[in-house]
Motif scaffolding. Structure first.
Motif, short mmCIF file in Angstrom:
data_model
loop_
_atom_site.label_atom_id
_atom_site.label_comp_id
_atom_site.label_asym_id
_atom_site.label_seq_id
_atom_site.Cartn_x
_atom_site.Cartn_y
_atom_site.Cartn_z
N GLN A 85 0.83 -1.20 0.00
CA GLN A 85 0.00 0.00 0.00
C GLN A 85 0.87 1.26 0.00
O GLN A 85 1.76 1.38 0.82
N PRO A 86 0.58 2.15 -0.91
CA PRO A 86 1.40 3.37 -1.00
C PRO A 86 0.98 4.39 0.05
O PRO A 86 0.41 5.42 -0.26
N VAL A 87 1.23 4.09 1.31
CA VAL A 87 0.79 4.98 2.38
C VAL A 87 1.98 5.37 3.24
O VAL A 87 2.98 4.66 3.28
N SER A 88 1.87 6.51 3.92
CA SER A 88 2.98 6.94 4.76
C SER A 88 2.74 6.63 6.22
O SER A 88 3.64 6.69 7.03
N ASN A 89 1.49 6.31 6.58
CA ASN A 89 1.17 6.05 7.97
C ASN A 89 0.77 4.58 8.09
O ASN A 89 -0.10 4.11 7.36
N PRO A 90 1.38 3.85 9.02
CA PRO A 90 1.04 2.42 9.15
C PRO A 90 -0.45 2.20 9.41
O PRO A 90 -1.00 1.17 9.00
N LEU A 91 -1.10 3.17 10.05
CA LEU A 91 -2.53 2.99 10.33
C LEU A 91 -3.34 2.90 9.04
O LEU A 91 -4.31 2.16 8.95
N ALA A 92 -2.91 3.64 8.03
CA ALA A 92 -3.64 3.63 6.76
C ALA A 92 -3.61 2.24 6.15
O ALA A 92 -4.54 1.83 5.46
N ALA A 93 -2.55 1.51 6.43
CA ALA A 93 -2.42 0.18 5.85
C ALA A 93 -3.36 -0.82 6.52
O ALA A 93 -3.56 -1.92 6.02
N LEU A 94 -3.93 -0.45 7.66
CA LEU A 94 -4.82 -1.38 8.37
C LEU A 94 -6.28 -1.17 8.00
O LEU A 94 -7.13 -1.96 8.35
N GLN A 95 -6.56 -0.07 7.29
CA GLN A 95 -7.96 0.28 7.02
C GLN A 95 -8.70 -0.86 6.32
O GLN A 95 -8.29 -1.31 5.26
N GLY A 96 -9.78 -1.30 6.92
CA GLY A 96 -10.64 -2.31 6.31
C GLY A 96 -10.11 -3.73 6.43
O GLY A 96 -10.76 -4.67 6.00
N ARG A 97 -8.92 -3.92 6.97
CA ARG A 97 -8.32 -5.25 6.95
C ARG A 97 -8.54 -6.03 8.22
O ARG A 97 -8.25 -7.22 8.28
N VAL A 98 -8.98 -5.34 9.26
CA VAL A 98 -9.12 -6.03 10.54
C VAL A 98 -10.56 -5.93 11.01
O VAL A 98 -11.11 -4.84 11.10
N ALA A 99 -11.15 -7.09 11.27
CA ALA A 99 -12.53 -7.08 11.76
C ALA A 99 -12.57 -6.34 13.09
O ALA A 99 -11.70 -6.50 13.93
N GLY A 100 -13.57 -5.52 13.25
CA GLY A 100 -13.75 -4.82 14.51
C GLY A 100 -12.97 -3.53 14.64
O GLY A 100 -13.14 -2.80 15.61
N LEU A 101 -12.14 -3.24 13.67
CA LEU A 101 -11.28 -2.05 13.77
C LEU A 101 -11.73 -1.01 12.74
O LEU A 101 -11.69 -1.26 11.55
N ILE A 128 6.54 6.83 11.80
CA ILE A 128 7.02 5.45 11.71
C ILE A 128 6.99 5.04 10.24
O ILE A 128 5.97 5.15 9.58
N ASN A 129 8.10 4.57 9.76
CA ASN A 129 8.17 4.14 8.37
C ASN A 129 7.51 2.77 8.20
O ASN A 129 7.97 1.80 8.78
N PRO A 130 6.44 2.69 7.41
CA PRO A 130 5.75 1.40 7.27
C PRO A 130 6.69 0.29 6.78
O PRO A 130 6.49 -0.88 7.12
N ALA A 131 7.70 0.65 6.01
CA ALA A 131 8.58 -0.38 5.45
C ALA A 131 9.46 -1.03 6.51
O ALA A 131 10.04 -2.08 6.28
N ASP A 132 9.57 -0.40 7.66
CA ASP A 132 10.38 -0.99 8.74
C ASP A 132 9.58 -1.96 9.59
O ASP A 132 10.09 -2.50 10.56
N ILE A 133 8.30 -2.10 9.27
CA ILE A 133 7.44 -2.91 10.13
C ILE A 133 7.39 -4.36 9.63
O ILE A 133 7.12 -4.62 8.46
N GLU A 134 7.65 -5.27 10.54
CA GLU A 134 7.59 -6.69 10.23
C GLU A 134 6.14 -7.17 10.33
O GLU A 134 5.65 -7.89 9.49
#
Lengths: 981, 471
Positions: free
Chosen positions: A129-145, A203-209
């Motif tokens: 995902q071309p996003v700068s914030n790790p939270l943006a990468a979670l949108q819609g992907r987690v039930a309940g969130l 936080i750089n999303p690319a650094d996240i495991e």
């Protein structure tokens, strides 16, 4: 003997063949160097070459190959004399349920054996995902969130809510931890009308495991008082064993608003104005209608296009090095990210960061440590206000710039508020963040391990907001003014813990964990407002101001806890997990600082039962689990249990003090009792996996700034309320592997949440200040308003139902219109893979109601502001069936009154549901033959898009941000290349 | 080997005990008192900070919404000004307040007013409890707090009629108090001012920006006049006038300056780059800007020919062929150099109080002489155009005519000054006669009190609404 030997040789020579092939990773198509390839039943074994290829000579004509590689599932492939060229792809261990380890914070657990509800989002999903914030990468992907982006500016804030709103007033954001250290998610900006400074954006999303979302009591109770709103664990990437690997990634992209507002053109606008005057029986004068009488009636400036029609550009460059051997691994990374706005000019966000990670385990495996650190600096140059708010400038307003590129302020003797002046009112955030974390472990005896985890993080935001003379109407002989804010938050955390695991063959495995937390946050900030600058060149300096008003704030927060866990695992079939925590927080007054939290979780993996295995062979996995427990919420401000006199401006040379709040020293923790039941199933070797969960969270002892009538001198006091709020819902998750061959893979994963929020109890509600806001049995986010009944044929004004029949339309006529909570939401992701080509398509959907942008908007249609084009369909005697009421420019009268009423009416509460193509990612790994010549391991080209396409009955603007004055989230497209050396 | 294991287990046990011990230790979560804040107990611990707590009330009052908004809102609601560019206050201009105006009334008047009542109450409570503030200062400071409390309560009663009478800092009691009859509130503030007159010093410490005995007397004179206690009002205003501490400024344009000899009580400016809120409200922001408020035609016509106050206290700007006249008692828009202070009490009003009391007591002649004193100061030099500028009033006027002349004089002299005109129309029951004529379409007879903000009724179910307003 000789004969036998002879025979054997013959046999061998007869059938000897050569098997060749190449081993690649399934996830990224890279060749795997150093993978072990062995022939089953023999000792023949070889490791793959640099380019992943292998050649084994003199092997029997038929057999099976076993291919293994660290971090991947071992594959077994048959070969024969005919089929002796093999292309083997290895599946990441992470993708298989069996081996997936889930990080639960203080401990980790195998996915199949967990008792709590934890969702894991892996690096690949984030990287797509071309996003700068790790939270943006979670949108819609987690039930309940539910994650909503507040605007489309670089560095935008996000609203995050897990499993509904559980608190009337205290914070509802989850606890964030980066490698175990709490990370402040609240903005540090002291004074801002622009919501673009989410600390997580550093936080750089690319650094996240991986990102793990902890939802139920079993998973969150060990976080005690901070677990009520869920916990989000961010784990950064560590080094991987193997030779040194370099990963270089470069991408660039463009973005534009998902929807540009369509406003009236000059002709339509002037027609509206004239009609408004006619309707009001008022004649336009130079004073009240310069747009009609003085300004050029043929001039047209499309302000939405001029202000928000631009293209945002993004650039991202990443470099990552990692490697190591089986005792020490390391990783380094550096990253540069830049994003500009869609406004004119090239202001925007620039972020640079670097990280280091070092991991070591002593040869006897007793001692281990991990050191990680990251540092990032960012600069976000934006404006004092969101320029989207100025798009309603009159379309025939004076041309914004004169011949000398200077802002125009007056036309025909009439002043006008030039929207482009906003470009000169800058607001910049300069931030730096450091995260450091050191974990040390020592194994005393087998099963008994001591671990201490220490960490610090610091976050510094420097905010400068400038209004130069040039940004103000020169007629008022203005001077410049500015504000300077500096905020520093330092966190430290020390967490010693001891783990003990006892394994027995017959009676299962039991593990204990005890630990303690010492955590502190100290914040300090200064804020200086400076004014009276007589020259724009001086404006960045505080000393250059005529008057300055400096203030500072200092606060301390201390937090301490003692936590433990007992886990019992019988043959991976029956599992019980007990967690508990005793928490103390300095946010509460003496005697109220400590409280206990805890949970029990249990799981039964019934697919391990013999009778299930016999009767239901198609069922590859089956688990029922449940949990119950209590967590807390301490998201309130520091020192609220003290009353406080603060200094005032000096009065005639004397210093003053003024009481600034009422206090209550008896408030205590807010509780959240969570109950959860869950069924996990896997079919056909887990090619179809599904998970159905039910949860019910009840929060009570609500900690609220209880609204007080003004006669008390203040608007609120902090106190506990006996109100009970219930959040209940179902969460569904399905993951299927629809197609799996060597060449082509197709998998789908989907999630759906159906939840509702309800106020269960509120003693004394009727007599409280919440009597007209909250209702027993209804959601907290209940929307009330007048019932819209249509347009009056006499006055052309909106009409409403007079429910109580008193002849007046007052708030006594309010009806409950529904809730702004979504009724269901979720996402569907499909991943296709064909050889080196991979395609990810992710749709997000949400069924919800929101504020209608036309009825809900503030403007008086007919006054001197531009409005949405759809408002052409207004009431006139000739058009009695119009959608919207008659034009008027008078600030009194029925039209204006009903304009104010319609904003809180059934008409302005519209369907804002949407299905959105949230993410589309295509990548192509270049074939090895092509890249081997230039000596690189892999090369990948990718194309990614975000917010590409939206289907919604909500037409005028974006259904997510639902505002016509804030910049909607952007549609982004990115192209890039990734090289591995 | 066994020994080693034992040693290690011992080590671990020690460690575990340490963890448990540390956890049960509360010290860690005890944080030092916050920097830059004082608790109420600390504040009223010594003379210096206790004085600061009272100074702080004046400081905040000077920049408060209630002080800022009463003049323009009352001016619109009565017959003094119209809003030329500010349309959101149009309901005030037509004297018909609906739900739309409720937030403004709530924020600017109700909440702001009660904020100061709380501050005064809390200070009075804490001073009473304090063991360490010197007894003399205690009385002096509580007298100042009572003066402020009385000033605010008078404004609230004049605006809303009956209001909750809050007399302590305890929010648990105060939050559900209903409205008290306005007579009870008036009785309470009369007592406050009598206390203040007894305990306030004769001379203010610095300039005239803190209440002294005469400020309390002047305010009490106003209240007694409103209450038609003419004899008391006459005595009080007479004492203030006869004290000879104040004198009318000869040049009307210099009445509102810092330390003006006419001022009895002024507020020191505490807002950055501002002298008075009135200057900021009424003066156009620049030489090309149009004024926000214009004098009503009715008020313009009320000026007699040759009245210096018209030229001194208003300004006119030509805009697109129109002549726009706006209030300008205060002439400084925004600068940090202080030359003007907002005047809350001044001598001229005391003369008019004495005049009105005397006329009502039957001493029409003495009343007219006081009015003539005020008129004299406003008299322009005679010119060929105006041969007899604002002539002296005849001492032979009958009581009715004298009262009308007085009303007219108050209208001009006290125009756009802390809401006098509207409060005068209310208290003399002239509002219906005057406003019915000026705003025939919208004026309603029950509109002599303003609505209790709906926000407050929602927050306190014991509050009732004034007749004729939304609920």
């Amino acid at each position: 003997m000789l004969a036998t030997l002879c025979l054997f040789t013959t046999l061998q020579s007869q059938g000897q063949i050569t098997v060749t092939g190449q081993v690649r990773s399934q996830s990224n198509g890279q060749p795997l160097a150093g993978a072990t390839v062995s022939i089953s039943g023999t000792t023949l074994s070889i490791t793959t070459a640099e380019n992943g290829t292998f050649t084994i000579r003199q092997v029997p004509p038929q057999g099976t190959l076993q291919i293994s590689y660290t971090g991947y599932l071992t594959a077994i492939r048959p070969f024969s004399a005919v089929k002796n060229k093999l292309h083997i792809t290895l599946e990441d261990k992470d993708n298989a349920l069996e081996e997936v380890k889930i990080n639960a914070g203080y401990y980790s657990v195998k996915d199949k054996e967990r008792t709590g509800t934890i969702v894991k989002i892996d690096a690949k999903t984030i990287a797509n995902q071309p996003v700068s914030n790790p939270l943006a990468a979670l949108q819609g992907r987690v039930a309940g969130l539910i994650i909503t982006q507040r605007n489309g500016l670089p560095g935008s804030d996000f609203n995050v809510q897990l499993r509904g709103r559980s608190s009337i007033q205290s914070g509802t954001s989850p606890l964030y931890l980066i490698d175990g250290i709490p990370f402040p998610s609240e903005t540090l900006a002291q004074n801002s009308a622009i919501f673009a400074n989410s600390p997580l954006n550093t936080i750089n999303p690319a650094d996240i495991e991986s990102i793990e979302i902890l939802k139920d009591a079993d998973a969150t109770a060990i976080y005690g008082s901070r677990g009520a709103n869920g916990v989000i664990l961010i784990t950064t990437k560590k080094g991987k064993e193997g030779g040194i690997a370099a990963d270089f990634r470069l991408s660039g992209g463009i973005g534009s608003v998902t929807k540009t507002l369509e406003l009236m053109n000059t002709q339509e606008y002037l027609q509206m104005r004239r009609e408004a005057f006619v309707n009001d029986k008022v004649s336009p004068t130079n004073a009240n209608a310069p747009d009609l009488l003085l300004w050029d009636n043929n001039r047209y400036q499309n302000f939405p296009e001029l202000l928000t029609g631009g293209t945002s550009k993004t650039q991202n460059a990443q470099l990552r090095l990692s490697g190591g051997n089986n005792s020490t691994t390391y990783a380094f990374s550096a990253n540069y990210y830049r994003e500009t706005t869609v406004f004119p000019g090239d202001n925007g966000l620039a972020r640079k960061d670097a990280s280091i990670n070092l991991n070591h385990r002593s040869p006897n495996k007793k001692f281990s440590f991990n050191l990680s650190g990251s540092y990032g600096i960012s600069q976000n140059n934006l404006y004092a206000t969101d320029l989207t708010g100025s798009v309603t400038t009159v379309p025939n307003a004076p041309t914004v710039y004169d011949g000398d590129e200077k802002l125009v302020w007056v036309d025909q003797g009439v002043s006008f508020a030039n929207p482009f002046a906003g470009l000169l009112r800058t607001n910049s955030f300069k931030g730096s963040r450091f995260n450091g974390n050191f974990v040390m472990g020592y194994q005393f005896i087998k099963g008994l391990e001591f671990k201490i985890s220490t960490g610090i993080n610091t976050n510094n935001i420097n905010q400068t907001s400038l209004t130069p003379i040039a940004a103000q109407n020169p007629a008022s002989s203005p001077t410049g003014f500015a504000s300077f804010a500096d905020n520093l938050v330092e966190n430290f955390s020390v967490e010693p813990q001891v783990n003990y695991t006892l394994k027995t063959k017959s009676s299962g495995e039991i593990s204990f964990l005890v630990g303690s937390t010492f955590q502190g946050t100290s914040s300090r900030g200064t804020f200086t407002s400076a004014s009276g600058y007589t020259n724009d060149l001086l404006i960045g300096s505080i000393a250059g101001a005529l008057t300055k008003d400096p203030t500072n704030t200092v606060s301390e927060y201390r937090y301490q806890a003692f936590f433990g866990r007992v886990n019992y695992n019988l043959h991976s079939k029956y599992l019980i997990n007990l967690t508990g925590r005793r928490d103390g927080s300095s946010r509460f007054g003496p005697g109220r600082q400590f409280a206990n939290f805890g949970a029990i979780g249990a799981a039964w993996v019934f697919s391990q039962e013999e009778f299930i295995k016999e009767k239901l062979g198609f069922l590859s996995f089956g688990k029922i689990r449940g949990s119950y427990g209590i967590t807390g919420n301490d998201q309130i401000n520091n020192y609220q249990y003290l009353d406080s006199y603060l200094p005032t401006t000096a009065y005639g040379g004397q210093s003053g003090l003024f009481s600034t709040r009422l206090f209550n020293e008896n408030y205590g923790w807010e509780n959240n009792i969570k109950l959860e039941g869950n069924l996990e199933l896997g079919f056909i070797n887990d090619r179809l996996r599904m998970n159905v969960g039910w949860f019910r969270n009840i929060s009570d002892n609500q900690l609220v700034s209880y609204s007080l009538p003004g006669q008390t001198g203040f608007s609120s006091v902090l106190q506990n309320l006996d109100a009970k709020i219930e959040n209940q819902g179902f969460e569904f998750e399905v993951n299927t592997v629809n197609f799996r061959t060597n060449q082509f893979n197709w998998s789908t994963s989907a999630n759906l949440t159906i939840a509702r929020n309800k106020l269960l109890a509120f003693p004394g509600l009727a007599a409280s200040s919440y009597a007209t806001t909250y209702f027993i049995g209804l959601p907290l986010n209940t929307v009330q308003g007048y019932q819209y009944t249509g347009i009056s044929p006499q006055t052309g004004a909106y009409q409403f139902q007079d429910s109580n029949g008193d002849g007046l339309i007052t708030i006594a006529d309010y009806q409950k219109l529904g809730t702004s909570d979504p009724s269901f939401y979720g996402g569907i992701s499909n991943t296709f893979q064909y050889k080196g080509l991979s395609l990810d398509v992710f749709f997000q959907f949400c069924k919800q109601k929101g504020t209608d942008p036309v009825y809900g908007s503030a403007a008086l249609v007919g006054s001197r502001v531009n409005v949405l084009k759809v408002l052409i369909d207004r009431w006139t005697p000739e058009n009695p069936d119009a959608q919207y009421q008659a034009y008027s420019q008078a600030s009194s009268g029925p039209i204006n009154t009903s304009r104010l009423l319609i904003r809180t009416s059934s008409a302005s509460f519209a369907d804002a549901s949407f299905i959105r193509l949230k993410n589309l990612a295509i990548s192509y790994s270049l074939p090895y033959q092509l890249i081997s010549k230039i000596k690189i391991k892999s090369a990948k080209i990718f194309l990614q898009g975000q917010n590409l396409w939206t289907i919604s009955p909500y037409k005028i603007t974006d259904p997510e941000s639902q505002s016509i004055t804030a910049l909607p989230p952007l549609r982004m497209g990115t192209i890039g290349i990734q090289l591995m050396l | 080997m066994k020994n080693l294991i034992r040693q290690r287990i011992l080590l671990l046990a020690t460690f575990l005990v340490t963890i448990v011990l540390m956890s049960s230790c509360q010290k860690f979560v005890e944080i030092p008192a916050p920097v830059g804040q004082l608790s109420s107990v600390n504040t009223f611990e010594n003379d210096a900070t206790a004085s600061s707590a009272i100074t702080g009330i004046y400081s905040r009052l000077s920049e408060s919404p209630i002080i800022q908004s009463i003049t323009p809102l009352n001016g619109l609601y009565a017959d003094e000004i119209i809003n030329f560019t500010d349309s959101y206050q149009s309901e005030f201009a037509i004297s018909q307040l609906s739900l739309n105006s409720s937030p403004a009334i709530n924020a600017n008047l109700w909440n702001s007013g009660y904020q100061f009542i709380y501050q005064a109450n809390a200070a009075i409570d804490q001073l009473f409890l304090s063991q360490s503030v010197s007894p003399e200062l205690k009385l002096h400071l509580s007298a100042e707090a009572r003066f402020i409390r009385a000033y605010i309560y008078l404004s609230l009663v004049n605006l809303f009629g009956d209001v909750p009478l809050i007399t302590s800092g305890n929010y648990q009691i105060n939050m559900s108090k209903a409205r008290s009859p306005h007579q009870e509130v008036i009785g309470f503030i009369v007592a406050d001012l009598e206390f203040a007159i007894t305990h306030l010093p004769e001379q203010p410490a610095v300039e005239k920006i803190r209440a002294d005995r005469y400020s309390a007397m002047a305010l009490l004179a106003r209240i007694q006049l409103y209450q038609k206690n003419y004899e008391t009002a006459r005595q009080l205003s007479n004492t203030v006038i006869e004290s000879k501490k104040y004198s009318l400024v000869t040049d009307p344009s210099r009445v509102f300056l810092r330390n003006s000899s006419e001022a009895i009580f002024q507020l020191y400016p505490t807002k950055v780059n501002q002298n008075t809120p009135d200057g900021l409200t009424f003066l156009p922001a620049s030489s090309t800007e149009v004024p926000k408020y214009l004098l009503t035609v009715d008020l313009l016509n009320a000026f007699e020919p040759g009245d210096l106050r018209k030229t001194s206290w208003t300004m006119t700007r030509s805009y697109l062929g129109q002549n726009l006249t706006y209030p300008a008692k205060y002439k400084v828009l925004n600068t940090s150099a202080l030359s003007e202070y907002l005047v809350l009490l001044r001598l001229s009003e005391q003369y008019l109080i004495r005049a009105e009391a005397n006329i009502n007591l039957g001493n029409v002649t003495s009343g007219i002489s006081d009015i003539n004193l005020i008129r004299k100061r406003a008299r322009q030099a005679p010119s060929p155009l105006v041969k007899d500028p604002i002539p002296e009033l005849s001492l032979q006027l009958d009581r009715e005519s004298a009262l009308l002349a007085l009303e007219k004089e108050r209208r001009i002299e006290l125009m756009l000054e802390n809401g006098h005109r509207w409060f005068d129309l209310r208290r003399t029951s002239r509002a219906n006669t005057v406003l019915q004529q000026l705003k025939p379409a919208t004026w309603k007879t029950n509109a002599t009190v303003w609505p209790i903000p709906i926000e407050q009724i929602r927050l306190n179910p014991f509050l009732t609404q004034n007749a004729g307003y939304f609920n």
